[in-house]
Design a protein around this motif. Structure first.
Motif, PDB file in Angstrom:
ATOM      1  N   PHE A 341      37.720  37.719  35.904  1.00 42.23           N
ATOM      2  CA  PHE A 341      37.572  38.808  37.315  1.00 42.23           C
ATOM      3  C   PHE A 341      36.750  38.054  38.363  1.00 42.23           C
ATOM      4  CE2 PHE A 341      36.610  42.383  33.645  1.00 42.23           C
ATOM      5  CZ  PHE A 341      38.246  42.740  34.044  1.00 42.23           C
ATOM      6  N   GLY A 343      36.053  36.789  42.122  1.00 39.30           N
ATOM      7  CA  GLY A 343      36.369  37.160  43.002  1.00 39.30           C
ATOM      8  C   GLY A 343      36.623  38.164  43.751  1.00 39.30           C
ATOM      9  N   LEU A 344      36.584  39.234  42.104  1.00 43.96           N
ATOM     10  CA  LEU A 344      37.679  40.826  42.162  1.00 43.96           C
ATOM     11  C   LEU A 344      36.823  41.269  41.817  1.00 43.96           C
ATOM     12  CD1 LEU A 344      40.663  40.273  40.276  1.00 43.96           C
ATOM     13  CD2 LEU A 344      40.412  39.630  43.046  1.00 43.96           C
ATOM     14  N   ILE A 345      35.122  41.258  41.990  1.00 42.41           N
ATOM     15  CA  ILE A 345      34.595  42.597  41.527  1.00 42.41           C
ATOM     16  C   ILE A 345      33.503  42.853  42.526  1.00 42.41           C
ATOM     17  CG2 ILE A 345      32.950  41.775  39.410  1.00 42.41           C
ATOM     18  CD1 ILE A 345      33.614  44.056  37.391  1.00 42.41           C
ATOM     19  N   ARG A 346      33.131  43.774  42.616  1.00 47.54           N
ATOM     20  CA  ARG A 346      32.619  44.109  44.078  1.00 47.54           C
ATOM     21  C   ARG A 346      31.099  45.247  43.492  1.00 47.54           C
ATOM     22  NH1 ARG A 346      32.849  41.413  48.518  1.00 47.54           N
ATOM     23  NH2 ARG A 346      34.453  40.531  49.327  1.00 47.54           N
ATOM     24  N   ARG A 353      29.543  41.391  46.035  1.00 47.43           N
ATOM     25  CA  ARG A 353      31.157  40.369  45.205  1.00 47.43           C
ATOM     26  C   ARG A 353      29.795  40.654  44.223  1.00 47.43           C
ATOM     27  NH1 ARG A 353      35.704  38.387  46.024  1.00 47.43           N
ATOM     28  NH2 ARG A 353      35.690  37.735  48.861  1.00 47.43           N
ATOM     29  N   ARG A 524      43.084  36.198  32.380  1.00 48.31           N
ATOM     30  CA  ARG A 524      43.066  35.781  33.802  1.00 48.31           C
ATOM     31  C   ARG A 524      44.360  36.318  34.872  1.00 48.31           C
ATOM     32  NH1 ARG A 524      40.216  36.206  38.333  1.00 48.31           N
ATOM     33  NH2 ARG A 524      40.324  34.751  39.917  1.00 48.31           N
ATOM     34  N   VAL A 528      44.530  38.716  38.127  1.00 50.87           N
ATOM     35  CA  VAL A 528      45.053  38.321  39.313  1.00 50.87           C
ATOM     36  C   VAL A 528      46.558  39.190  40.070  1.00 50.87           C
ATOM     37  CG1 VAL A 528      43.280  36.481  39.091  1.00 50.87           C
ATOM     38  CG2 VAL A 528      45.642  35.442  38.636  1.00 50.87           C
ATOM     39  N   ILE A 531      46.045  42.837  40.161  1.00 49.34           N
ATOM     40  CA  ILE A 531      45.045  43.587  40.625  1.00 49.34           C
ATOM     41  C   ILE A 531      44.451  42.873  41.476  1.00 49.34           C
ATOM     42  CG2 ILE A 531      42.326  44.607  40.354  1.00 49.34           C
ATOM     43  CD1 ILE A 531      43.311  44.695  37.771  1.00 49.34           C
ATOM     44  N   LYS A 532      43.695  43.681  43.633  1.00 46.49           N
ATOM     45  CA  LYS A 532      44.003  43.837  44.370  1.00 46.49           C
ATOM     46  C   LYS A 532      42.311  43.168  44.514  1.00 46.49           C
ATOM     47  CE  LYS A 532      44.465  44.305  49.177  1.00 46.49           C
ATOM     48  NZ  LYS A 532      44.986  45.024  50.615  1.00 46.49           N
ATOM     49  N   SER A 533      41.457  43.590  44.097  1.00 48.61           N
ATOM     50  CA  SER A 533      39.652  43.910  43.637  1.00 48.61           C
ATOM     51  C   SER A 533      39.666  45.308  42.877  1.00 48.61           C
ATOM     52  CB  SER A 533      39.469  44.762  44.792  1.00 48.61           C
ATOM     53  OG  SER A 533      40.161  45.747  45.688  1.00 48.61           O
ATOM     54  N   HIS A 547      48.017  45.736  43.533  1.00 49.48           N
ATOM     55  CA  HIS A 547      48.662  45.670  44.663  1.00 49.48           C
ATOM     56  C   HIS A 547      49.777  46.593  44.295  1.00 49.48           C
ATOM     57  CE1 HIS A 547      47.149  41.988  45.336  1.00 49.48           C
ATOM     58  NE2 HIS A 547      46.332  40.866  43.903  1.00 49.48           N
TER      59      HIS A 547
END
Length: 566
Positions: A341, A343-346, A353, A524, A528, A531-533, A547
């Motif tokens: 995950f 760079g994608l998980i906030r 992040r 992974r 990517v 999923i965008k975020s 996406h």
């Protein structure tokens, strides 16, 4: 194409007669004079550009893009990058600057934008003081533009070579060259290169050192500061009017801010500069310089912290750092799992992040065994618990949630594919597609014919074959007919698009998601691609933004006649 080889500029139409450009005003102030008041100030550049467009109704200003304190020798500037993004999205088709030097001082890159990128994107470029306008530029104008760009490039190279020795000389004399005074100090009103104590917050600095000397953690120090309603250095400068940007108005205390204060020998009364270095001309980012190469001039201003307190705090920090370094990497021999995950998980609370953290539990039996698991933590919460309420979430919890949702989507995708293949095989659907294509071709011919009639009636008017009243009547008739045909064409094209969506091979979402249907676990690549975020909230709720979301929703409505299924 225009006579000088540039791509013709198309402007957006408001009505039959009035036309305008979707215009951006771009202003930039270099790192060398970002705090001076002169003719090149951000405000003065804006005034000049607004005066320019005010006299020219063809320019409709969409936005003003401001890069304050950004070098012109490279184009990695926040506002400029946003401007280019808006150009790509069709929001902007004209850029106006004060002069070419405000746009950029790198001869090669500036020329690349003006000669290739902007013409390709159909963007008009105007440099007011250089009298350059790409829309009407002649060969001689282009030659002058190249000479100006080359001059700007040489100027940047020359000033970089000249100013660096001057700056170093001033630093070696103990002159303070920072844009803003160090927290706890003010610039002397009679000499801006000298620091004087800011008695309003000097006591805050002393208390920070006192608390650390007693063994307080960074979080405990932050709690004390906030309980006493003491502003962070950034917010304090904003409240005092030292900085104007509102982005500093809400900045809170962070652990890094406390560390910087505690490590800074300037509180001993010594001028310490040259900690970072950058190349102005080459546009290289700042890099830290080793402590041995700092420029230190002793006893240049009044001390806030005594040496005994300062060095006792340094010993505490060094001890804590040594313990951290010893433990850091302690379990590196334990195999690491891929961070799928990354760079994608906030964080759903503060938007920051989330960072993956490795947890290790060692069993104390005859044979030492390590059990490990991963969790995602919020750095904002770690630095300041009052800024964010999110603590952590286990990685396996996130994985299980996302994997279940993706499996549901894969099942749905398979069902959609079957439904669409059935619809595609129906003869009625094929006949409908053929009928629509024929009708679309016919409508397009009618639109073209109506446009030719409009042109012909204008020629007839010019040749005095019809009078003005007849010309207006025919023109409006053909215009109305053309609009009606275009509306009908749009409706037919939308119907055709829906039929095309019925072909599984033509739908990106189906193709992408079904390419992973044989996977037995989350990977992974799968994450990517689809999923965008991922946003995680403090109640452990997980929100996923995919996406191809629009295509997915269109398929759901078409196949099932409703909104999102998953």
């Amino acid at each position: 194409m225009t006579g000088n080889g540039k791509k013709a500029i198309e402007v957006s139409s408001i009505g039959e007669e009035e036309k305008y450009y979707k215009t951006a005003l771009y202003v930039r102030l270099s790192v060398l004079n970002s705090h001076k008041e002169d003719s090149d100030s951000i405000e003065n550049q804006e005034i000049l550009l607004w005066d320019y467009v005010a006299k020219r109704p063809e320019f409709r200003v969409i936005d003003v893009y401001r890069d304050n304190g950004e070098t012109g020798v490279q184009f990695q500037r926040p506002a400029f990058e946003q401007l280019i993004e808006d150009v790509k999205q069709g929001k902007i088709d004209c850029i106006i600057v004060k002069d070419l030097s405000r746009f950029g001082r790198n001869y090669i890159e500036t020329g690349e934008y003006l000669e290739r990128i902007f013409p390709f994107l159909n963007v008009r470029f105007i440099a007011v003081n250089d009298s350059y306008d790409s829309f009407s530029a002649t060969a001689s104008d282009d030659l002058i533009m190249h000479l100006v760009n080359l001059t700007n490039d040489l100027y940047a190279r020359d000033i970089s070579q000249k100013i660096c020795p001057v700056i170093r000389s001033k630093q070696e004399k103990g002159e303070y060259l920072g844009a803003y005074p160090l927290y706890g100090y003010l610039k002397d009103p009679t000499n801006k290169h000298k620091l004087i104590v800011d008695h309003e917050v000097a006591g805050v600095v002393q208390n920070i050192f006192r608390l650390k000397a007693k063994g307080s953690t960074y979080s405990e120090i932050i709690e004390w500061l906030e309980e006493n309603e003491i502003f962070s250095p950034a917010r304090y400068r904003y409240e005092k009017g030292i900085v104007k940007s509102k982005r500093w108005a809400t900045v809170k205390w962070r652990a890094d801010t406390i560390k910087e204060i505690l490590k800074n020998p300037m509180y001993l009364g010594h001028m310490v500069q040259g900690k970072k270095r950058e190349s102005l001309f080459q546009g290289k980012k700042q890099r830290r310089v080793s402590k041995e190469d700092w420029i230190i001039v002793k006893n240049t201003h009044e001390a806030i912290i005594d040496e005994e307190t300062f060095f006792s705090v340094q010993k505490i920090m060094e001890k804590n750092s040594a313990i951290y370094k010893k433990n850091y990497g302690k379990y590196d021999n334990i195999s690491e799992k891929e961070n799928i995950f990354k760079g994608l998980i906030r964080c759903g609370c503060c938007g920051g992040r989330l960072k993956r953290y490795k947890n290790v539990y060692t069993t104390k039996r005859k044979e030492l065994k390590h059990k490990k698991w991963y969790s995602y933590i919020c750095q904002v919460h770690v630095n300041n618990r009052s800024s964010c309420s999110f603590t952590s979430i286990r990685e396996d919890t996130v994985k299980e949630t996302i994997w279940e949702i993706l499996k549901m989507q894969m099942n749905l995708a398979n069902d959609m594919k079957q439904q669409l293949e059935k619809a595609r095989n129906r003869k009625s659907s094929q006949r409908e597609s053929e009928r629509l294509q024929e009708e679309i071709v016919s409508i397009r011919k009618e639109i073209l014919y109506a446009e030719r009639l409009r042109e012909k009636v204008y020629d007839d008017y010019l040749e005095r074959m019809i009078d003005e009243e007849e010309y207006i009547m025919f023109r409006e008739r053909y215009k109305e007919k053309g609009n009606h045909l275009k509306s009908k064409l749009k409706e037919l094209e939308e119907k055709e698009e829906k039929l095309l969506l019925q072909r599984p091979d033509d739908t990106i979402w189906l193709k992408k998601i079904l390419s992973f249907e044989d996977q037995e676990s989350l990977t992974r690549q799968m994450v990517v691609t689809l999923i965008k975020s991922i946003t995680v909230y403090d109640n452990k709720t997980v929100h996923i933004e995919f996406h191809f979301q629009n295509e997915y929703e269109s398929l759901c409505k078409m196949v099932y006649g409703g909104d999102n299924i998953v």
